[in-house]
Design an enzyme around this catalytic site. Structure first.
Site, short mmCIF file in Angstrom:
data_model
loop_
_atom_site.label_atom_id
_atom_site.label_comp_id
_atom_site.label_asym_id
_atom_site.label_seq_id
_atom_site.Cartn_x
_atom_site.Cartn_y
_atom_site.Cartn_z
N LYS A 54 0.84 -1.21 0.00
CA LYS A 54 0.00 0.00 0.00
C LYS A 54 0.87 1.25 0.00
O LYS A 54 0.60 2.21 -0.72
CB LYS A 54 -0.95 -0.02 1.22
CG LYS A 54 -2.07 -1.04 1.04
CD LYS A 54 -2.81 -1.37 2.31
CE LYS A 54 -3.80 -2.51 2.06
NZ LYS A 54 -4.49 -2.98 3.25
N GLN A 98 -4.38 -1.51 9.49
CA GLN A 98 -4.35 -2.85 8.91
C GLN A 98 -4.97 -3.86 9.88
O GLN A 98 -4.58 -3.93 11.04
CB GLN A 98 -2.89 -3.23 8.58
CG GLN A 98 -2.75 -4.55 7.87
CD GLN A 98 -3.40 -4.55 6.48
OE1 GLN A 98 -3.25 -3.61 5.70
NE2 GLN A 98 -4.15 -5.60 6.18
N ASP A 121 -10.83 3.02 3.90
CA ASP A 121 -11.17 1.60 3.81
C ASP A 121 -12.70 1.42 3.73
O ASP A 121 -13.20 0.36 3.37
CB ASP A 121 -10.66 0.87 5.06
CG ASP A 121 -9.64 -0.21 4.70
OD1 ASP A 121 -9.52 -0.51 3.50
OD2 ASP A 121 -8.99 -0.74 5.61
#
Ligand code: NAP
Length: 298
Positions: A54, A98, A121
């Site tokens: 990422k 994460q 997200d």
């Protein structure tokens, strides 16, 4: 008939090229560089590789990347404090924590602490709500990638029968909501299957578009697929190891999807491979959401 392969790698490459142009334009016209902050707690090898990918993608697109790596024993309080600082930091447009987090930290509490306008997200309840009413800003990345693959492979969706296998909060539920919306690239009639579905094949055989996110290798076999259907295989299952292409002395994970690929390829009209299908799209959609978050601020 052998199915046309929908290459997520190629589609992701095209979207990233489009995004790089938009990012450069934002910088030139407004002096704004989108910034993504990633937060990794602990050293789970899969999570480390996702976060590394990422950050690499952000840099390649000309975005800023702020990487926060915390020890596994970090307290929930310290993690919430970091999220609060990132919420207040104007250089940070997107925050990605994460998952999974270590067991002593309440994941839900952390996700809810992220400013919804930086929740790239798309997991904050505010963004889930926006998605349901069709006013999403940050669609969750994997479902957004699936929808892009459907659209960019010129698969008609309006009035199509879409069957989704799986009802998780990160894939099955959001993609079923996205495909039923009264919008371009959607307008489908959607059925969602799960482990309590009585006769799954009965449903999958009706699907013009079959989206499989079960986490079970070969959950969908050729006899369950309608001839000519578009099959999107979201599954990523580690089924063994194989020598690396770059260095044959090193072993890497052997991955398989949820669809019995070779036989299904002979029945379907279009199909995504694993790897190289949905996977490359997920990070690309995260980049798109980060760009959108920065654009929202100007
Ligand atoms: P999950 O949370 O484990 O959910 C799996 C869902 O599938 C559940 O709703 C489950 O039903 C259903 N299911 C399991 N076995 C089934 C069967 N035999 N028949 C019908 N339904 C079945 O998984 P997830 O997080 O959604 O992920 C699904 C797969 O996608 C995994 O392989 C994951 O690694 C992969 N994935 C890939 C990406 C990517 O970027 N490529 C991103 C996310 C996930 P119940 O609800 O009844 O238990």
């Amino acid at each position: 008939m052998t199915a046309e392969i929908i290459s997520g790698k190629e589609v992701a490459k095209a979207i990233r090229a489009e995004l790089a142009v938009e990012v450069a334009k934002l910088k030139e016209e407004h002096g704004v560089v989108p910034g993504l902050a990633t937060v990794l707690v602990g050293e789970n090898p899969a999570s480390v590789s996702y976060v590394t990918a990422k950050n690499k993608a952000s840099k390649e697109l000309g975005m800023n990347s702020f990487q926060h790596t915390l020890p596994a024993e970090t307290t929930e309080e310290d993690l919430l404090k970091l999220v609060d600082e990132l919420n207040k930091n104007d250089d940070v447009n997107g925050i990605l924590v994460q998952l999974p987090l270590p067991k002593h930290i309440d994941e839900n509490k952390v996700l809810c602490a992220i400013d919804p306008d930086k929740d790239v997200d798309g997991f904050h309840p505010v963004n889930v709500g926006r998605l349901v009413i069709g006013e999403e800003i940050f669609p969750p990345c994997t479902p957004a990638g699936i929808q892009e693959l459907i659209i960019r492979s010129n698969t008609p969706t309006s009035g199509a029968e879409v069957v989704v296998v799986g009802r998780s909060n990160i894939v099955g539920k959001p993609i079923s909501i996205m495909m039923v919306q009264k919008k371009e690239g959607a307008n489908a009639t959607v059925t969602v299957c799960h482990t309590r579905t009585r006769d799954m094949a009965e449903h999958t055989k009706r699907a013009d578009i079959l989206i499989v996110a079960a986490g079970v290798p070969k959950a969908v076999t050729a006899d369950m697929v309608k001839p000519g259907a578009t099959v999107i295989d979201v599954g990523v299952n580690r089924v063994g190891e194989k020598p690396s292409k770059k260095d044959p002395n090193r072993m890497v994970a052997l991955l398989e999807g949820d669809v019995d690929y070779e036989p299904v390829k002979e029945v379907a009209g279009k199909i995504t491979p694993v790897p190289g299908g949905v996977g490359p799209m997920t990070i690309t959609m995260l980049m798109r959401n980060t760009y959108r978050a920065a654009k929202l601020r100007v």
